[in-house]
Design a protein around this motif. Structure first.
Motif, short mmCIF file in Angstrom:
data_model
loop_
_atom_site.label_atom_id
_atom_site.label_comp_id
_atom_site.label_asym_id
_atom_site.label_seq_id
_atom_site.Cartn_x
_atom_site.Cartn_y
_atom_site.Cartn_z
N SER A 113 0.83 -1.19 0.00
CA SER A 113 0.00 0.00 0.00
C SER A 113 0.88 1.26 0.00
O SER A 113 2.03 1.21 0.44
N PRO A 114 0.34 2.38 -0.44
CA PRO A 114 1.10 3.63 -0.37
C PRO A 114 1.34 4.12 1.06
O PRO A 114 2.20 4.94 1.30
N ALA A 174 -5.12 1.88 -5.67
CA ALA A 174 -3.85 1.41 -5.11
C ALA A 174 -4.11 0.17 -4.25
O ALA A 174 -5.23 -0.04 -3.78
N ILE A 196 -8.86 6.42 -4.81
CA ILE A 196 -8.49 7.65 -4.12
C ILE A 196 -8.19 8.73 -5.16
O ILE A 196 -7.71 8.43 -6.25
N LEU A 254 -4.06 11.31 -2.23
CA LEU A 254 -2.98 10.34 -2.10
C LEU A 254 -1.65 11.05 -1.85
O LEU A 254 -0.88 10.66 -0.95
N THR A 301 0.44 10.63 1.72
CA THR A 301 1.73 9.95 1.74
C THR A 301 2.89 10.91 1.96
O THR A 301 4.01 10.47 2.25
#
Length: 156
Positions: free
Chosen positions: A103-104, A127, A138, A143, A147
């Motif tokens: 995952s991010p 994602a 998303i 995103l 992140t």
């Protein structure tokens, strides 16, 4: 629900996000497979590519559009250090996720992160949600903010 998926959802919630993960029976091992399953283009699938420094052992994350490939030389210039492909065991140790489900966010260890500008050209992207069978949709600006990724040119 898997521990990995729960960790992604909890981390998303801590970041002020509510995700609606979708289970893909065929899995997310390739961007095209994930795209086919959710009915989008491969470029709207965000790949989480983890590279590592052979010198320090630091792992870094590159979020790229599914049709693009990370150029290790460009990525190294962006990160400011030599990089190489990370092996599956070190990716799992650092992120807590198996390849195909990285995952991010929701990682076991915080990672410096960069984002492919092509991702930002879409209204929404998908994602991996911590397992090879779960994805979430998303908006790219969300995103990027979630992140802390910096946009950079690291693809070939």
């Amino acid at each position: 629900m898997s521990k990995s998926l729960n960790r992604v959802l909890a981390d998303a919630e801590a970041r002020g996000l509510t995700l609606a993960p979708v289970r893909l029976e065929a899995g997310t091992l390739t961007a095209q497979a994930a795209a086919d399953a959710v009915g989008t283009s491969a470029d709207q699938i965000v790949k989480s590519i983890v590279l590592r420094s052979p010198d320090s052992g630091e792992h870094v994350l590159f979020l790229t559009a599914g049709g693009n490939y990370v150029c290790i030389d460009k990525a190294a210039r962006v990160a400011g250090m030599a990089l190489e492909k990370a092996d599956a065991a070190s990716i799992r140790a650092v992120t807590g996720f198996a390849i195909g489900g990285v995952s991010p966010f929701g990682h076991a260890t915080p990672l410096r992160t960069w984002l492919d500008p092509k991702v930002m050209t879409y209204a929404t992207v998908w994602a991996a949600a911590g397992t090879p069978h779960h994805v979430f949709e998303i908006a790219p600006p969300v995103l990027k903010r979630a992140t802390g990724a910096a946009e950079a040119d690291f693809t070939r």
